[in-house]
Design an enzyme around this catalytic site. Structure first.
Site, PDB file in Angstrom:
ATOM      1  N   GLY A   1       0.777  -1.241   0.000  1.00  0.00           N
ATOM      2  CA  GLY A   1       0.000   0.000   0.000  1.00  0.00           C
ATOM      3  C   GLY A   1       0.806   1.288   0.000  1.00  0.00           C
TER       4      GLY A   1
ATOM      5  CG  ASP B   1      -8.238   0.722  10.070  1.00  0.00           C
ATOM      6  OD1 ASP B   1      -8.950   1.416  10.818  1.00  0.00           O
ATOM      7  OD2 ASP B   1      -8.707  -0.199   9.378  1.00  0.00           O
TER       8      ASP B   1
HETATM    9  P1  IMP Z   1      -3.976  -1.562  10.709  1.00  0.00           P
HETATM   10  O1  IMP Z   1      -2.965  -2.666  10.879  1.00  0.00           O
HETATM   11  O2  IMP Z   1      -5.351  -1.951  11.154  1.00  0.00           O
HETATM   12  O3  IMP Z   1      -3.522  -0.221  11.269  1.00  0.00           O
HETATM   13  O4  IMP Z   1      -4.214  -1.362   9.160  1.00  0.00           O
HETATM   14  C1  IMP Z   1      -3.213  -1.096   8.309  1.00  0.00           C
HETATM   15  C2  IMP Z   1      -3.435  -1.824   6.984  1.00  0.00           C
HETATM   16  O5  IMP Z   1      -4.803  -2.158   6.721  1.00  0.00           O
HETATM   17  C3  IMP Z   1      -3.020  -0.873   5.907  1.00  0.00           C
HETATM   18  O6  IMP Z   1      -1.639  -0.994   5.619  1.00  0.00           O
HETATM   19  C4  IMP Z   1      -3.917  -1.268   4.763  1.00  0.00           C
HETATM   20  O7  IMP Z   1      -3.320  -2.295   4.007  1.00  0.00           O
HETATM   21  C5  IMP Z   1      -5.175  -1.808   5.401  1.00  0.00           C
HETATM   22  N1  IMP Z   1      -6.242  -0.787   5.463  1.00  0.00           N
HETATM   23  C6  IMP Z   1      -6.800  -0.251   6.562  1.00  0.00           C
HETATM   24  N2  IMP Z   1      -7.740   0.656   6.251  1.00  0.00           N
HETATM   25  C7  IMP Z   1      -7.787   0.709   4.902  1.00  0.00           C
HETATM   26  C8  IMP Z   1      -8.585   1.489   3.960  1.00  0.00           C
HETATM   27  O8  IMP Z   1      -9.421   2.334   4.283  1.00  0.00           O
HETATM   28  N3  IMP Z   1      -8.328   1.227   2.652  1.00  0.00           N
HETATM   29  C9  IMP Z   1      -7.410   0.328   2.207  1.00  0.00           C
HETATM   30  N4  IMP Z   1      -6.644  -0.396   3.055  1.00  0.00           N
HETATM   31  C10 IMP Z   1      -6.836  -0.210   4.396  1.00  0.00           C
END
Ligand code: IMP
Ligand code: MG
Length: 185
Positions: free
Chosen positions: A43, A105
């Site tokens: 990403g 996120d």
């Molecule tokens: P976390 O580990 O929950 O903080 O999420 C991080 C990963 O989740 C990011 O590197 C993205 O790959 C994916 N992600 C979280 N939210 C989104 C979104 O709104 N769109 C696309 N990918 C997301």
């Protein structure tokens, strides 16, 4: 692809301007003479490509893939780092590391990556994200550099995907609800 877009959240010019500005902020923070930049794949690839062109510092770039375990819910928080991590870990002792991710996120990704790198004898460890969602878990996670705070919505484009699609959209957008629902069926 264009017909799947509900609205543009951040357009390409605003992205470009803020990424350049953020690079200035990073460069004027206590940045070491040589850094190890770790983009979390996939990403962050577009963000990183734009960011580093505004970072006039010697750097090596060590991409790291992080994915959720297949067949398990991402809610489980269990993530798998790519096999490249082991090789990278050997070279991290004494390094000034800057981890770059697309979006904060739940914070699970950065938490696990910073923990793993923190035990590799790094000289310093900093984090940078393009986007931070306005939700408690994201706001509670300490991160050094944030380009944009966005609403708690699912976004794609500028490197971010939905089921591996839409990464090539130059703007950051919100998809129409039926696109997300149909694909989930
Ligand atoms: P976390 O580990 O929950 O903080 O999420 C991080 C990963 O989740 C990011 O590197 C993205 O790959 C994916 N992600 C979280 N939210 C989104 C979104 O709104 N769109 C696309 N990918 C997301
Ligand atoms: Mg993703």
């Amino acid at each position: 692809m264009q017909q799947d877009i509900q609205r543009v959240l951040i357009d390409r010019q605003v992205l470009a301007d803020r990424v350049a500005e953020l690079a200035g902020e990073i460069a004027s923070s206590e940045l070491a003479e040589r850094i190890t930049l770790v983009p979390i794949m996939t990403g962050s690839f577009m963000f990183v490509a734009d960011l580093i062109r505004h970072l006039p510092v010697r750097m090596r770039i060590c991409p790291l893939s992080v994915s959720s375990y297949r067949g398990k819910s991402t809610q489980s928080g269990e993530l798998k780092m790519g096999p490249e991590f082991e090789q990278m870990a050997c070279s991290l002792a004494g390094a000034h590391v800057l981890i770059v991710d697309d979006i904060l996120d739940s914070g699970q990704t950065l938490r696990q990556v910073t923990q793993a790198m923190g035990s590799c004898g790094v000289a310093s460890l900093k984090t940078c994200v393009l986007l931070r969602k306005q939700r408690e878990a994201a706001l509670a996670f300490p991160v050094d550099h944030v380009a944009f705070d966005i609403p708690d919505e699912f976004v794609v484009g500028y490197g971010l995907d939905y089921n591996d699609d839409y990464r090539n959209l130059p703007d950051l957008v919100v998809l129409k609800p039926h696109v997300v629902m149909e694909a989930a069926q």
